[in-house]
Design a protein around this motif. Structure first.
Motif, PDB file in Angstrom:
ATOM      1  N   TRP A 172      10.889  38.077  45.143  1.00 46.34           N
ATOM      2  CA  TRP A 172      10.368  37.335  43.993  1.00 46.34           C
ATOM      3  C   TRP A 172      10.615  38.148  42.731  1.00 46.34           C
ATOM      4  N   ASN A 209      10.644  37.269  39.420  1.00 47.13           N
ATOM      5  CA  ASN A 209       9.664  37.120  38.329  1.00 47.13           C
ATOM      6  C   ASN A 209       8.530  38.101  38.540  1.00 47.13           C
ATOM      7  N   ASN A 268       4.608  38.684  36.779  1.00 51.92           N
ATOM      8  CA  ASN A 268       3.660  38.468  35.685  1.00 51.92           C
ATOM      9  C   ASN A 268       3.322  39.831  35.081  1.00 51.92           C
ATOM     10  N   GLN A 274       4.206  43.514  36.223  1.00 51.80           N
ATOM     11  CA  GLN A 274       5.168  44.173  35.335  1.00 51.80           C
ATOM     12  C   GLN A 274       4.704  45.581  34.961  1.00 51.80           C
ATOM     13  N   ASP A 324       4.677  29.519  40.217  1.00 49.69           N
ATOM     14  CA  ASP A 324       4.072  30.706  39.610  1.00 49.69           C
ATOM     15  C   ASP A 324       2.677  30.437  39.044  1.00 49.69           C
ATOM     16  N   GLY A 377      -0.326  31.132  40.433  1.00 52.97           N
ATOM     17  CA  GLY A 377      -1.202  32.284  40.574  1.00 52.97           C
ATOM     18  C   GLY A 377      -2.477  32.023  41.356  1.00 52.97           C
ATOM     19  N   ALA A 380      -2.630  34.324  36.132  1.00 54.96           N
ATOM     20  CA  ALA A 380      -1.471  33.431  36.169  1.00 54.96           C
ATOM     21  C   ALA A 380      -0.254  34.157  36.722  1.00 54.96           C
ATOM     22  N   GLY A 381       0.613  33.410  37.369  1.00 55.29           N
ATOM     23  CA  GLY A 381       1.841  34.000  37.925  1.00 55.29           C
ATOM     24  C   GLY A 381       1.624  34.477  39.343  1.00 55.29           C
ATOM     25  N   ALA A 382       2.721  34.558  40.094  1.00 55.43           N
ATOM     26  CA  ALA A 382       2.622  34.989  41.489  1.00 55.43           C
ATOM     27  C   ALA A 382       1.772  36.255  41.552  1.00 55.43           C
ATOM     28  N   SER A 415       4.168  40.713  43.139  1.00 60.65           N
ATOM     29  CA  SER A 415       5.632  40.698  43.140  1.00 60.65           C
ATOM     30  C   SER A 415       6.222  42.105  43.049  1.00 60.65           C
TER      31      SER A 415
END
Ligand SMILES: Cc1cc2nc3c(=O)[nH]c(=O)nc-3n(C[C@H](O)[C@H](O)[C@H](O)COP(=O)(O)OP(=O)(O)OC[C@H]3O[C@@H](n4cnc5c(N)ncnc54)[C@H](O)[C@@H]3O)c2cc1C
Ligand code: SF4
Lengths: 161, 520
Positions: free
Chosen positions: B150, B152, B154, B158, B183, B185, B304-306, B309
């Protein structure tokens, strides 16, 4: 079982609306698990836990706490009952919380001191009691959509198509 | 109450036990208890081998249309003990799923294969051979569940990547079992899009199309032993958060326990099964997690978001235990019950909720002599609880991780770092953090600890003296009892366990199928 996206989005929104409006906006006030003694303790402590929070209704939070207790294991429910009993009976209340007066009459400063004492106690049992009560209150308040905008949580995305 | 009596082959559709008006007596070839990562995988393999298999699950049968991304709804419905399960001393919060699909319904979709170093340890130290056979099911399931990297990330993930990058620490991209993931979340509350390839979406339809039958909202209470065999399974309908009136008896040739760690060994303890070497419930592992929060000036929006990752294995072999770094999804209840403190101090943190980045360290228990895992026992109500000692070595590992996590968070640009510990403050520099950490008590219910990876308690072992089941998956003392879930793990893994549980359950089901259908 396989729904189209569209169906899924529709039921999603309707479902969340009923959930959001359902349990949190009832005016009838009924407790299933907390007895009056237990409720009095939470009523006194909720404003201390949530101090600094602009708007909240003690009743809503109390109801959420009660609902959450309903989903716990019987052993955990019994422990909570035991805790609230000990904290209500005058002699043990004084011994455990330092409060002479009943919970309804306790001053904010006394209540805060009690929470601080339990939070930092040498005894793991008191720390567990503190954390257990804190979790119930915080989960009840922050699980309610009313409390979300002030913390910058937009709520679940609206799945519209 | 009257009794309905039948062979399960006459069940046309999945049966909701809570709707039963009468007691029920069922006969089947195999009954599998628990429909999670292990149970559904094993049940599907058996049903596809032509074996009449009844799957019994205490939770509800729900799908994407029932998932509304609300914690207040998901926790009571889809988690054991409303997501409030804890170790006996209440020091470690334990997340385990409930429902058809088990923890795969609510897990965070991270997929890792069992590390070769762990499998080597099992072979050389524990005499567990034959793990080469895990490779084929791992390959197969990765395809079937669409397991892919994955890319991406979030902001929450990151920051883990950025911090590691800056410090020259090893990090990696997580593979996820999703298809069409947008994504959102909300994996932890059940994926409302059906994008997560949980087992109820993927394996259950094939199970039902083959020789599989499903009975849900039925809680297994007792395996009745008679003459070295399991004679029948007693279960009861579930109603609300308790038990309903309908009693269920199930007679099978073979019984497969897959109720998950803690609950599975708990069921076997409550059944008073023979345990001559006191192995049952022993060595239950948690990958106990300690937590570090960090505030960033920019929004992190970790809801929010997976959810997962990125990870870092930079410290996986660090002394004394080794830990893996990941991040969790951060939603209001999870945050509010994890952050410490109360009143204005607490509120100030919650007001910066969307700027909060959170990092987790998962510690590898079960390898070091001073990290032997816990013991499941029954409480006064006959329910399973876990005694899990937090040893000095664990504390050492936790505190090393607080420092490592803080270092990564500062390197990624954090304004402040807050180790999640009742006595901790919010620290603005690495120096402040180190001084702060030195003053924190190493005591349970001071550090806030958690686990979403419960493993062990019915260990695989070549000998009855050191485990509960043999290398095929069969109980060492009871011939027609098998175990096929996360409880069979003889150590923790150092990686998220679902893929390993899938693969082991496949191997165990294959051995059982071979015994029942030697010709196939
Ligand atoms: C929030 C969360 C996030 C996670 N994230 C990840 C991840 O990203 N990656 C990963 O690899 N792993 C993850 N895991 C862990 C992973 O999901 C589990 O390790 C795995 O599912 C364990 O499989 P199991 O078969 O042992 O148990 P489970 O999957 O938990 O299944 C056990 C089932 O048995 C049922 N049961 C229990 N008792 C009874 C009874 N008496 N009668 C009938 N039924 C019963 C339960 O309701 C449950 O459905 C996560 C877990 C959680 C809870
Ligand atoms: S992140 Fe993807 S898999 Fe998880 S809930 Fe959202 S859409 Fe589903």
């Amino acid at each position: 079982m396989i729904l189209s996206r569209r169906d899924c989005f529709k039921t999603g929104i309707l479902g969340s609306l009923t959930l959001v409006l359902g349990p949190f906006s009832t005016s009838a006030f009924e407790l299933n698990w907390l007895d009056p003694k237990g409720a009095a303790i939470f009523r006194a402590l909720i404003p201390q836990f949530l101090e600094g929070t602009e708007v909240y209704a003690v009743q809503d939070v109390l109801e959420g706490v009660d609902r959450a207790i309903g989903g716990l294991e019987p052993a955990t429910q019994a422990e909570l009952r035991e805790l609230t009993n000990l904290l209500s009976f005058p002699l043990t209340r004084f011994f455990l919380s330092g409060l002479w007066s009943p919970w309804e009459e306790a001053q904010a400063e006394q209540l805060k001191a009690f929470l601080d004492r339990w939070r930092n106690s040498r005894f793991a049992l008191f720390r567990a009691g503190y954390q257990g009560m804190a979790e119930l209150v915080m989960a009840s308040y922050y699980g309610n959509p009313n409390g979300w905008s002030a913390i910058g949580y937009p709520g679940p995305p609206v799945l519209s198509k | 109450m009257n009794i309905t009596q039948m062979g399960v082959d006459r069940l046309r559709a999945p049966l909701d036990a809570s709707a039963l008006a009468k007691d029920l007596y069922l006969e089947t070839e195999v009954v599998v208890i628990g429909s999670g990562a292990g149970g559904l995988v094993a049940a599907e393999a058996l049903a596809k081998a032509g074996i009449l298999t009844l799957l019994v699950e205490e939770g509800d049968w729900v799908g994407p249309q029932d998932f509304h991304m609300l914690e207040s709804e998901a926790y009571p419905r889809l988690y054991q003990e409303s997501a409030s399960r804890k170790t006996a001393d209440k020091a470690i919060k334990i997340l385990q799923g409930k429902g058809v699909g088990g923890s795969t319904l609510v897990n965070w979709a991270s997929c890792f294969r069992p590390p070769q170093t762990v499998l080597d340890y099992w072979r050389t130290e524990l005499g567990i051979t034959g793990t080469e056979a895990l490779a084929a099911p791992l390959d197969r399931l990765e395809k079937r569940l669409n397991v892919n990297a994955w890319d991406n990330a979030n902001a929450n993930n990151q920051k883990l990547e950025e911090g590691c990058q800056k410090l020259g620490y090893r990090w990696g991209v997580i593979k996820r079992n999703v298809a069409g993931c947008l994504d959102l979340g909300y994996c932890g509350m059940g994926c409302p899009l059906g994008a997560k390839q949980d087992l109820a979406r993927t394996l259950l339809p094939d199970f039902l199309a083959a020789k599989g039958k499903l009975l849900y909202r039925a809680k297994a209470l007792k395996l009745v032993e008679k003459g070295g065999q399991i004679d029948e399974l007693l279960a009861q309908a579930v109603e609300g958060s308790g038990l309903g009136p309908a009693q269920i008896r199930i007679k099978a040739q073979v019984y497969v326990c897959a109720a998950g760690a803690i609950s599975g060994p708990g069921l076997m303890l409550a059944s008073h099964l023979p345990d001559p070497h006191n192995q049952l419930g022993r060595r239950t592992f948690l990958h106990p997690v300690n937590i570090s929060g960090a505030f960033f000036s920019e929004p992190i929006d970790a809801f929010a978001g997976a959810p997962q990752s990125r990870y870092s294995d930079h410290f996986i072999n660090a002394a004394p235990l080794g830990f893996k770094l990941e991040v969790p999804p951060v939603h209001p209840i999870l945050a509010a019950t994890t952050l410490d403190g109360f009143g204005p101090e607490f509120r100030a943190k919650m007001e910066r909720f969307n700027h909060l980045q959170v990092m987790l360290a998962l510690h590898k228990d079960g390898f070091h002599a001073d990290a032997p895992g816990g013991q499941v026992r029954l409480n006064d109500y006959g329910r399973p609880v876990l005694d899990y000692p937090i040893t000095p070595t664990l504390w050492e590992s936790f505190f090393a991780a607080y420092e490592a996590m803080g270092e990564i968070q500062f390197a990624a640009g954090a304004q402040a770092v807050l180790p999640i510990h009742e006595q901790a403050k919010t620290y603005k520099t690495m120096g402040e953090l180190k001084t702060g950490l030195a003053g924190l008590e190493r005591a349970p219910l001071m550090a806030r600890l958690a686990s979403a990876h419960v493993m062990g308690g019915c260990a695989l072992s070549p000998r009855p003296e050191t485990g509960v089941i043999n290398l095929d998956g069969r109980h060492h003392q009871l011939e027609n009892l098998w175990v096929a879930d996360g409880s069979v793990l003889p150590t923790s893994l150092g990686v998220n366990p679902q893929m390993t549980v899938f693969a082991l359950a496949t191997k165990i089901a294959d051995a059982l199928a071979k015994e029942l259908r030697p010709s196939v």
